[in-house]
Scaffold this active site. Structure first.
Site, PDB file in Angstrom:
ATOM      1  CD  GLU A 138      53.724  45.950  -3.486  1.00  0.00           C
ATOM      2  OE1 GLU A 138      53.563  45.140  -4.414  1.00  0.00           O
ATOM      3  OE2 GLU A 138      52.961  46.002  -2.496  1.00  0.00           O
ATOM      4  CG  HIS A 181      50.116  45.800  -5.547  1.00  0.00           C
ATOM      5  ND1 HIS A 181      50.989  44.731  -5.548  1.00  0.00           N
ATOM      6  CD2 HIS A 181      49.129  45.485  -6.421  1.00  0.00           C
ATOM      7  CE1 HIS A 181      50.553  43.814  -6.396  1.00  0.00           C
ATOM      8  NE2 HIS A 181      49.417  44.250  -6.938  1.00  0.00           N
ATOM      9  CB  CYS A 218      47.848  41.399  -5.261  1.00  0.00           C
ATOM     10  SG  CYS A 218      46.833  41.613  -6.753  1.00  0.00           S
TER      11      CYS A 218
END
Length: 512
Positions: free
Chosen positions: A172, A170, A80
């Protein structure tokens, strides 16, 4: 520093930074989080990840970071803000979006890449950004898109000493359905890291470091009966044997009957434990104190005072062991990028000079679930390993406002009833943490034909993996009704029970 391959995560203040570390650790890769402007020196680094950020690379207040610090020196993954930073620095184009792109999107792989090995060409990803990469720099190429934007790009093969891959989304976050595969592919297939951060390696590496650090000296440690201190003590004991001296302090703020139960629990573990009754010392010092930070600091200081007194009986001790874990560090000190201190922990931040002991924190870089995995590897009894987390200041921060002996007793009785019902119903093992909080609120009630004006108990029960985030537990209404009735009927002084349904964030698990 563990001897495993180290992945450095540079934190630019993203709410998801800790999640990157969590996911990598779950995949058995060792990683640590550092502020974006404090890259570790003199330690071997295998790969670097640049986190997201609440800032924009286009704003004057954008965090001052030169990607040349890491580009060309290590394999790099930009996530990002990290991806936008690299594009902006090297001649690409980043523009403000007409609207913030937040939520689920479909990524379509346009060029084969190791990053997407073992994945379908189309997958769901999670976006959270206000800027978009509209053009990648020279010597970089787009490898995935969504309908509207560049989703991923990389340095052209052979153009750099070490590869650079960048993601606008993202990986994660669990909403990125193949996020773990992407992180694994970067760490293992692109950066060449070995996934050897296992419970066995955690134990052997930590024991080795303790032995190197302590040498032939002796260690003193406070036990609480909780997971963190128990596992930390077990590791230190494995490293140095009977040169560890454990102390369990009754500060008057424990759960009901906990002092006796904990001492019995540690029998047979070889931890050389001594019990110290210090109820009056703590409760007298807390009399009239309402501010939660003031209470934490008083409790922390008195723990140190008691340890100082006990250390006089152990003149050979040079070290103080503590069960500090990674979330304690993250929440207590602004060391991870532009993060904010949420609350202080009495076991974080060093020791006063007068104690004349050095600090030993074998769990400082571990998340809670890793602590439990280490405990299982050490064969710590399950009844200790599976206990719910309990705050270091104990009921000092679960009795809100001013603390009195009467209020502590009310909270202890209500908490015991609550916990007993959770155990009997099978819910205790299903949730992360539960506890009763005595509110500084009295309300009108009716018991029999009499009017009452008594205190309110709030019940807190949450699901979590590591304490960094938490969801409130959906306990059955029938169970909550039974617990409420039991507390009100059996604890004189309480006439109202409420249930906390807030998540972390924005709330915290403890109320103070």
């Amino acid at each position: 520093m563990p001897m495993n391959d180290l992945i450095v995560i540079l934190d630019f203040g993203s709410q998801y930074t800790q999640l990157i570390a969590r996911r990598l650790r779950e995949l058995n890769f060792y990683c640590e989080i550092f502020p974006y402007n404090k890259f570790p020196q003199s330690v071997p680094v295998k790969a670097v990840i640049l986190s997201g950020s609440p800032f924009s690379v286009l704003d004057p207040q954008a965090l001052p970071f030169d990607p040349d610090t890491v580009i060309g020196k290590y394999p790099v993954l930009g996530i990002c803000y990290g991806a936008q930073l690299i594009a902006h620095k090297y001649g690409g184009q980043v523009l403000k979006s007409d609207k913030r792109e937040y939520g689920k999107a479909t990524m379509m792989v346009s060029e084969p890449d190791l990053l997407f090995d073992d994945m379908e060409p189309s997958s769901q990803v999670w976006m959270s950004h206000g800027d978009s990469i509209t053009k990648v720099p020279e010597n970089f190429e787009v490898i995935a898109r969504t309908t509207d934007i560049v989703a991923a790009y990389r340095s052209a093969p052979g153009s750099m000493t070490y590869p650079v891959v960048c993601l606008q989304f993202h990986p994660e976050v669990t909403h990125s359905l193949n996020g773990k595969e992407i992180l694994f592919n970067f760490a293992h297939k692109i950066a060449g890291c070995t996934p050897d951060w296992t419970p066995a390696s955690m134990v052997s590496e930590t024991v080795r470091r303790i032995q190197e650090t302590v040498g032939d000296e002796q260690v003193m440690m406070g036990l609480s009966g909780g997971v963190d201190s128990t596992v930390a003590a077990s590791l230190i004991h494995k490293a140095i044997g009977d040169r560890l001296h454990c102390i369990f302090i009754d500060n008057g703020l424990l759960r009901k009957d906990e002092y006796e139960e904990v001492l019995v629990s540690y029998e047979g573990m070889g931890l050389n434990i001594k019990g110290v009754k210090a109820n009056d010392l703590f409760l007298n010092a807390l009399s009239g104190v309402s501010d939660p930070e003031a209470k934490r600091k008083i409790i922390g200081k008195l723990f140190i005072d008691v340890f100082e007194d006990e250390s006089h009986h152990l003149p050979e001790v040079k070290w103080l062991g503590q069960g500090t874990i990674y979330p304690d560090v993250i929440e207590s000190v602004s060391v991870h990028g532009p993060s904010v201190t949420i609350k202080s922990h009495h076991n974080v931040g060093g020791l006063p000079e007068k104690l004349k002991l050095s600090l030993l924190e074998p769990l400082r870089m571990l998340f809670k679930d890793e602590v439990r995995r280490v405990g299982a590897e050490l064969k710590v009894p399950s009844h200790l390993l599976n206990r719910h987390p309990f705050p270091g200041p104990g009921l000092g921060i679960r009795v809100l406002g001013e603390i009195t002996r009467e209020k502590v007793a009310l909270c202890q009785e209500a908490d015991k009833i609550y916990t007993d019902h959770l155990r009997q119903s099978g819910w205790y093992e299903k949730v992360w943490q539960a506890g009763a909080i005595l509110l500084p609120v009295q309300s009108v009630g009716v018991m029999g034909d009499e009017r009452t004006y008594e205190f309110t108990i709030a019940l807190r029960c949450v699901h979590s993996l590591d304490g960094m985030t938490a969801e409130w537990s959906h306990l059955p209404y029938e169970l909550l009704a039974t617990i409420s009735t039991d507390i009100i009927n059996k604890v004189k002084g309480i006439n109202r029970v409420v249930y906390d349904i807030s998540t972390k964030p924005p709330a915290t698990i403890e109320w103070e």
